[in-house]
Scaffold this motif. Structure first.
Motif, PDB file in Angstrom:
ATOM      1  N   UNK A 101       0.804  -1.227   0.000  1.00 40.73           N
ATOM      2  CA  UNK A 101       0.000   0.000   0.000  1.00 40.73           C
ATOM      3  C   UNK A 101       0.835   1.275   0.000  1.00 40.73           C
ATOM      4  N   UNK A 102       1.989   1.266   0.686  1.00 38.76           N
ATOM      5  CA  UNK A 102       2.745   2.503   0.871  1.00 38.76           C
ATOM      6  C   UNK A 102       4.006   2.497   0.025  1.00 38.76           C
ATOM      7  N   UNK A 103       4.074   3.406  -0.937  1.00 39.74           N
ATOM      8  CA  UNK A 103       5.220   3.514  -1.833  1.00 39.74           C
ATOM      9  C   UNK A 103       6.405   4.122  -1.092  1.00 39.74           C
ATOM     10  N   UNK A 104       7.591   3.489  -1.148  1.00 43.75           N
ATOM     11  CA  UNK A 104       8.761   4.072  -0.500  1.00 43.75           C
ATOM     12  C   UNK A 104       9.128   5.424  -1.105  1.00 43.75           C
ATOM     13  N   UNK A 105       9.743   6.261  -0.288  1.00 47.38           N
ATOM     14  CA  UNK A 105      10.209   7.561  -0.757  1.00 47.38           C
ATOM     15  C   UNK A 105      11.529   7.394  -1.505  1.00 47.38           C
ATOM     16  N   UNK A 106      11.895   8.380  -2.326  1.00 47.91           N
ATOM     17  CA  UNK A 106      13.230   8.350  -2.936  1.00 47.91           C
ATOM     18  C   UNK A 106      14.314   8.316  -1.863  1.00 47.91           C
ATOM     19  N   UNK A 162      11.711  12.893 -12.626  1.00 50.31           N
ATOM     20  CA  UNK A 162      11.610  13.305 -11.226  1.00 50.31           C
ATOM     21  C   UNK A 162      11.330  12.088 -10.348  1.00 50.31           C
ATOM     22  N   UNK A 163      12.101  11.867  -9.261  1.00 52.19           N
ATOM     23  CA  UNK A 163      11.889  10.687  -8.428  1.00 52.19           C
ATOM     24  C   UNK A 163      10.538  10.652  -7.723  1.00 52.19           C
ATOM     25  N   UNK A 164       9.898  11.794  -7.560  1.00 54.06           N
ATOM     26  CA  UNK A 164       8.590  11.825  -6.891  1.00 54.06           C
ATOM     27  C   UNK A 164       7.459  11.639  -7.886  1.00 54.06           C
ATOM     28  N   UNK A 165       7.478  12.394  -8.978  1.00 56.61           N
ATOM     29  CA  UNK A 165       6.369  12.350  -9.939  1.00 56.61           C
ATOM     30  C   UNK A 165       6.577  11.310 -11.032  1.00 56.61           C
ATOM     31  N   UNK A 166       7.800  10.946 -11.315  1.00 60.46           N
ATOM     32  CA  UNK A 166       8.094  10.040 -12.411  1.00 60.46           C
ATOM     33  C   UNK A 166       8.125  10.693 -13.776  1.00 60.46           C
ATOM     34  N   UNK A 167       7.976  11.998 -13.827  1.00 63.74           N
ATOM     35  CA  UNK A 167       7.882  12.695 -15.109  1.00 63.74           C
ATOM     36  C   UNK A 167       9.170  13.501 -15.372  1.00 63.74           C
ATOM     37  N   UNK A 203      15.664   3.826 -13.072  1.00 70.39           N
ATOM     38  CA  UNK A 203      15.678   4.702 -11.901  1.00 70.39           C
ATOM     39  C   UNK A 203      15.359   6.120 -12.319  1.00 70.39           C
ATOM     40  N   UNK A 204      14.629   6.839 -11.477  1.00 70.41           N
ATOM     41  CA  UNK A 204      14.434   8.276 -11.594  1.00 70.41           C
ATOM     42  C   UNK A 204      15.396   8.948 -10.621  1.00 70.41           C
ATOM     43  N   UNK A 205      15.965  10.090 -11.012  1.00 73.97           N
ATOM     44  CA  UNK A 205      16.880  10.786 -10.107  1.00 73.97           C
ATOM     45  C   UNK A 205      16.910  12.266 -10.447  1.00 73.97           C
ATOM     46  N   UNK A 206      17.426  13.069  -9.539  1.00 70.52           N
ATOM     47  CA  UNK A 206      17.500  14.504  -9.775  1.00 70.52           C
ATOM     48  C   UNK A 206      18.924  14.991 -10.041  1.00 70.52           C
ATOM     49  N   UNK A 243      18.773  12.592  -4.917  1.00 68.93           N
ATOM     50  CA  UNK A 243      17.905  11.479  -4.551  1.00 68.93           C
ATOM     51  C   UNK A 243      17.655  10.609  -5.780  1.00 68.93           C
ATOM     52  N   UNK A 244      17.261   9.356  -5.520  1.00 63.64           N
ATOM     53  CA  UNK A 244      16.952   8.443  -6.624  1.00 63.64           C
ATOM     54  C   UNK A 244      15.984   7.381  -6.136  1.00 63.64           C
ATOM     55  N   UNK A 245      15.332   6.733  -7.101  1.00 65.03           N
ATOM     56  CA  UNK A 245      14.341   5.706  -6.788  1.00 65.03           C
ATOM     57  C   UNK A 245      14.126   4.822  -8.008  1.00 65.03           C
ATOM     58  N   UNK A 246      14.127   3.516  -7.819  1.00 61.33           N
ATOM     59  CA  UNK A 246      13.674   2.607  -8.878  1.00 61.33           C
ATOM     60  C   UNK A 246      12.164   2.746  -8.954  1.00 61.33           C
ATOM     61  N   UNK A 247      11.673   3.175 -10.123  1.00 59.40           N
ATOM     62  CA  UNK A 247      10.241   3.481 -10.188  1.00 59.40           C
ATOM     63  C   UNK A 247       9.592   3.051 -11.502  1.00 59.40           C
ATOM     64  N   UNK A 248      10.314   2.297 -12.337  1.00 57.70           N
ATOM     65  CA  UNK A 248       9.733   1.932 -13.628  1.00 57.70           C
ATOM     66  C   UNK A 248      10.266   0.592 -14.108  1.00 57.70           C
TER      67      UNK A 248
END
Length: 249
Positions: free
Chosen positions: A118-123, A241-246, A198-201, A130-135
């Protein structure tokens, strides 16, 4: 009616002999802890963030090459499997443990499961970014891309997003940990494959961090960099963007 997944997760399936190196690398990349092993032969584990539910898992394969596969978390895996087959999927295995293994029309392996999430981890935060595997990107030969995109959109209920060829992302619901995207590739691969993004800034800093951990850069493009992990598996670091994915406008 689509299956309406309430969660998505990705499995990193490692070929024999590459499990330890692969798990160590991806644990370092994400900053996630490795869960206790599970399964009849201790072949499964999860990478767990300090906050948020599991969405990245690992598996030691008995044979064959490594791969990445998708799990769609649904209320009724058997009913969802029937719909998937109607839409063009092939049934591989219906487990007595409550999950179903299939392949998409282009040959991508995926599972239908009912485990909660239910809860998506933060970047994850590093020194400067920051970075996140999101796709999860499905790499499909161009002749199959239209059908594959339609299959995943109809199965999940996620509409295609505006895109530029060869990329065909689907619009994920809010809070979903992994986006899905079909990419039409120039080669004639069959079956299709999948890779993580990964998304990252700060792509330059993130790429350097991965190289220190053992990755190798394969190609640098306008909005993404293609790398290989220590097991030889390809993946991408993107400017999304690691938060929005866009991508930033």
């Amino acid at each position: 009616m689509p299956v309406d997944p309430f969660w998505t997760s990705a499995f990193l399936d490692f070929a024999p002999g590459s499990f330890e190196a692969g798990v160590r690398f991806w644990a370092d990349v994400t900053g996630y802890a490795l869960s206790p092993a599970r399964g009849e032969h201790d072949e499964f584990a999860s990478l767990t963030a300090s906050e948020g539910d599991e969405y990245l898992k690992v598996q030691r394969l008995d044979d064959g090459p490594g791969r990445v596969h998708l799990d769609l978390h649904v209320a009724d895996p058997d009913a969802a499997a029937r719909l998937a087959v109607e839409l063009g999927a092939t049934l591989v295995h219906a487990s007595p443990h409550g999950y179903v293994v299939l392949t998409s029309p282009a040959g991508v392996t995926f599972c239908l499961v009912s485990h909660p999430g239910r809860l998506r981890p933060r970047p994850a935060g590093w020194d400067t970014h920051t970075s996140l595997i999101d796709q999860l990107t499905l790499d499909v030969r161009a002749a199959d891309a239209d059908r594959e995109t339609a299959f995943w959109s109809e199965l999940t209920g996620w509409p295609p997003s505006p895109s530029t060829a060869p990329f065909r992302p689907l619009r994920r619901p809010a809070g979903m940990p992994l986006r899905l995207m079909v990419q039409a590739v120039e080669d004639d691969r069959s079956p299709a494959t999948a890779h993580l993004d990964l998304a990252c800034d700060d792509r330059s800093a993130e790429t350097e961090r991965h190289q220190v951990l053992g990755a190798a850069v394969r190609r640098v493009d306008k909005h993404f960099t293609v790398l290989t992990d220590p097991t030889g598996a390809a993946y991408c670091i993107t400017d999304r963007d690691p938060v929005t994915g866009r991508l930033a406008p």
